[in-house]
Design an enzyme around this catalytic site. Structure first.
Site, PDB file in Angstrom:
ATOM      1  N   HIS A 235       0.828  -1.202   0.000  1.00  0.00           N
ATOM      2  CA  HIS A 235       0.000   0.000   0.000  1.00  0.00           C
ATOM      3  C   HIS A 235       0.870   1.262   0.000  1.00  0.00           C
ATOM      4  O   HIS A 235       0.537   2.268  -0.630  1.00  0.00           O
ATOM      5  CB  HIS A 235      -0.977   0.035   1.184  1.00  0.00           C
ATOM      6  CG  HIS A 235      -1.867   1.238   1.101  1.00  0.00           C
ATOM      7  ND1 HIS A 235      -2.957   1.287   0.257  1.00  0.00           N
ATOM      8  CD2 HIS A 235      -1.766   2.461   1.665  1.00  0.00           C
ATOM      9  CE1 HIS A 235      -3.494   2.494   0.329  1.00  0.00           C
ATOM     10  NE2 HIS A 235      -2.793   3.227   1.181  1.00  0.00           N
ATOM     11  N   HIS A 262       3.218  10.212   2.891  1.00  0.00           N
ATOM     12  CA  HIS A 262       2.719  11.323   2.064  1.00  0.00           C
ATOM     13  C   HIS A 262       3.614  12.557   2.142  1.00  0.00           C
ATOM     14  O   HIS A 262       3.837  13.232   1.148  1.00  0.00           O
ATOM     15  CB  HIS A 262       1.304  11.700   2.494  1.00  0.00           C
ATOM     16  CG  HIS A 262       0.338  10.568   2.406  1.00  0.00           C
ATOM     17  ND1 HIS A 262       0.290   9.727   1.318  1.00  0.00           N
ATOM     18  CD2 HIS A 262      -0.611  10.127   3.257  1.00  0.00           C
ATOM     19  CE1 HIS A 262      -0.649   8.823   1.517  1.00  0.00           C
ATOM     20  NE2 HIS A 262      -1.206   9.033   2.690  1.00  0.00           N
TER      21      HIS A 262
HETATM   22 ZN    ZN Z   1      -2.864   5.294   1.063  1.00  0.00          ZN
END
Ligand code: ZN
Length: 309
Positions: A235, A262
């Site tokens: 993921h 992120h």
């Molecule tokens: Zn994600």
């Protein structure tokens, strides 16, 4: 070099926002060459255009959020990873909610939809960015480094000690096929012990066992069925591709991420843009913010009565 692609016909998705818990609709529409991936937030009175570029990222905690300075769209990363994985370079992404639906927590449903509507090759070539000298970003003990490589190879390592996830490494030789087979189905994951904290901060309000791969540190196990033994690191590769997608060209590099996420993914995209001279010209996304003709063109496609603010 390959040519740019868009989608053959528009396609709509409906789903729940992971963080907001609200239900919204998402419509992907074909777009002309050199458009890139452009989000269009639709409320009652107007539309806001937000090109998916490193400079439009405003929040990287728990998701990638983008903004035009007026409205924010959250949790864009899995959709743009699906578009990058399927090599859809030009697309308008209309949303009536300021969060992209989480679907099943992975990119599987987006990929299936894109397969159904099919890619259409366009006349212009897709720009490539070749890494010729190492480019890296670091934060505490985390890093992403890109090395010269004639293709796109990713190596990702995560480490969650004292948890059922532990240390996992995944290596991917990127292609649409390997993306579909190995990455697209890997779901968002989290620890049940962190849920109260998130909810208190207004996050993961739409999270449930159907859209998050949930682990328990206390019980040292996964609470719903894993799709792969190493689903969490897969993921993270999906998320990284979602970060790379904001570069708006095919990057040729061997990218190694250690405990990225992120924030680091976005820092990496920003570093690449600022390090390589001439990059601003590639794909032209940076000129969009001030190009009035460009917005008129988009307004035409979207059949807008009113020029967007
Ligand atoms: Zn994600």
């Amino acid at each position: 070099m390959r040519n740019q692609n868009t989608i053959k016909k528009q396609i709509t998705f409906k789903g729940k926002g992971l963080h907001s818990g609200r239900i919204g609709h998402l419509t992907l529409k074909p777009a002309p060459e050199d458009t890139g991936l452009v989000f269009v937030y639709k409320d009652n009175h107007q539309r806001h255009f937000i090109p998916y570029t490193p400079e439009n990222v405003v929040d990287t905690r728990n998701n990638i959020s983008i903004s035009n300075g007026k409205v924010v769209i959250r949790t864009v990363e899995h959709l743009v990873a699906a578009l990058y994985g399927q090599r859809i370079d030009n697309c308008l992404i209309e949303s009536d909610m300021n969060e992209i639906p989480i679907m099943d927590g992975s990119a599987l449903e987006f990929v299936a939809g894109l397969e159904e509507t099919e890619a259409v090759e366009q006349a212009k070539e897709r720009e490539e960015l070749r890494i010729i000298n190492p480019v890296w970003v670091t934060s505490e003990d985390k890093f992403i480094v890109a090395l010269p490589y004639n293709g796109l190879k990713l190596s990702y390592t995560i480490s969650f000690p004292n948890s059922p996830i532990g240390t996992q490494t995944f290596n991917l030789d990127f292609s649409s096929e390997s993306f579909q087979k190995k990455i697209a189905g890997a779901r968002t994951f989290g620890f049940i012990e962190d849920l109260d904290y998130y909810r208190k901060h207004g996050l993961v309000l739409g999270g449930d066992f159907d859209n998050v791969h949930v682990f328990s540190k206390k019980e040292n196990r996964s609470l719903n069925s894993p799709r792969y033994d190493d689903e969490p690191v897969r993921h993270k590769v999906l998320d990284l591709l979602g970060g790379i997608a904001m570069l708006n060209f095919d990057i040729k590099a061997f990218i190694i991420s250690y405990k990225g996420g992120h924030t680091l993914d976005t820092m990496f995209a920003q570093r690449v843009m600022s390090t390589i001279s001439g990059v601003q010209k590639v794909g032209g996304v940076y000129s969009y913010g001030t190009d009035t003709n460009y917005y008129y063109m988009l307004a035409d496609i979207l059949d807008l009565e009113k020029f967007p603010s």
